[in-house]
Enzyme design. Structure first.
Site, short mmCIF file in Angstrom:
data_model
loop_
_atom_site.label_atom_id
_atom_site.label_comp_id
_atom_site.label_asym_id
_atom_site.label_seq_id
_atom_site.Cartn_x
_atom_site.Cartn_y
_atom_site.Cartn_z
N GLU A 1 87.99 5.46 -66.22
CA GLU A 1 88.83 4.28 -66.40
C GLU A 1 88.50 3.19 -65.40
O GLU A 1 88.61 2.02 -65.71
CB GLU A 1 90.32 4.65 -66.29
CG GLU A 1 90.83 5.55 -67.38
CD GLU A 1 90.95 4.88 -68.74
OE1 GLU A 1 90.79 3.65 -68.84
OE2 GLU A 1 91.19 5.60 -69.73
N ASP B 1 91.31 -5.33 -72.10
CA ASP B 1 90.26 -4.34 -72.36
C ASP B 1 89.35 -4.83 -73.48
O ASP B 1 89.50 -5.96 -73.96
CB ASP B 1 90.86 -2.95 -72.64
CG ASP B 1 91.56 -2.85 -73.98
OD1 ASP B 1 91.54 -3.81 -74.79
OD2 ASP B 1 92.16 -1.78 -74.24
#
Length: 144
Positions: A12, A21
């Site tokens: 991550e 994202d």
């Protein structure tokens, strides 16, 4: 749990200020999306606590849809938790990974992990790489 924290944190990455994202979802810390708004900021310690809490929550959800979670080899379990954290408990519980695990086919479940390589309907190289690592660790669990 330490192995899951390490695996998820590695893939991550850590960003203490909210960002969008690859599909435009506001995200912060170690991939947290729930309740995140652009402009949110956290300290590294807050992010670490958020990851630990998030993994515990996702683990509870994952365990509810697995028939015998305590019989899954540790490395496979960590891989499943990493996947669940990334795709969500609902998606994990509806997945071939969960179905094969519940049928007693852990190796088959491990081999279903790479299918989860898309975001927004397109293959994402980072997810391809992450799934390959999750599958490798998962299969190590099966091998003993």
């Amino acid at each position: 749990m330490a192995a899951a924290v390490a695996l998820v944190a590695t893939w991550e990455g850590l960003r203490t200020v909210a960002y969008r994202d690859v599909v435009g979802i506001p995200t912060v810390c170690f991939g947290e999306t729930r309740g995140v708004k652009m402009g949110d900021r956290y300290t590294v310690d807050e992010c670490k606590a958020m990851l630990g809490d998030g993994l515990a929550e996702f683990e509870q959800g994952m365990r509810k849809c697995l028939k015998a979670p305590d019989q899954i080899p540790a490395k496979s379990y960590v891989s499943f938790l990493s996947l669940s954290y990334n795709i969500g408990t609902g998606a994990f519980c509806r997945s071939t990974v969960a179905r094969r695990t519940n049928a007693g086919d852990i190796r088959g479940a491990c081999n279903a992990i790479p299918a989860w390589n898309k975001a927004g309907g397109r293959v994402v190289k980072g997810l391809v790489n992450r799934r390959a690592e999750e599958q490798k660790i998962c299969l190590e669990g099966v091998a003993g």
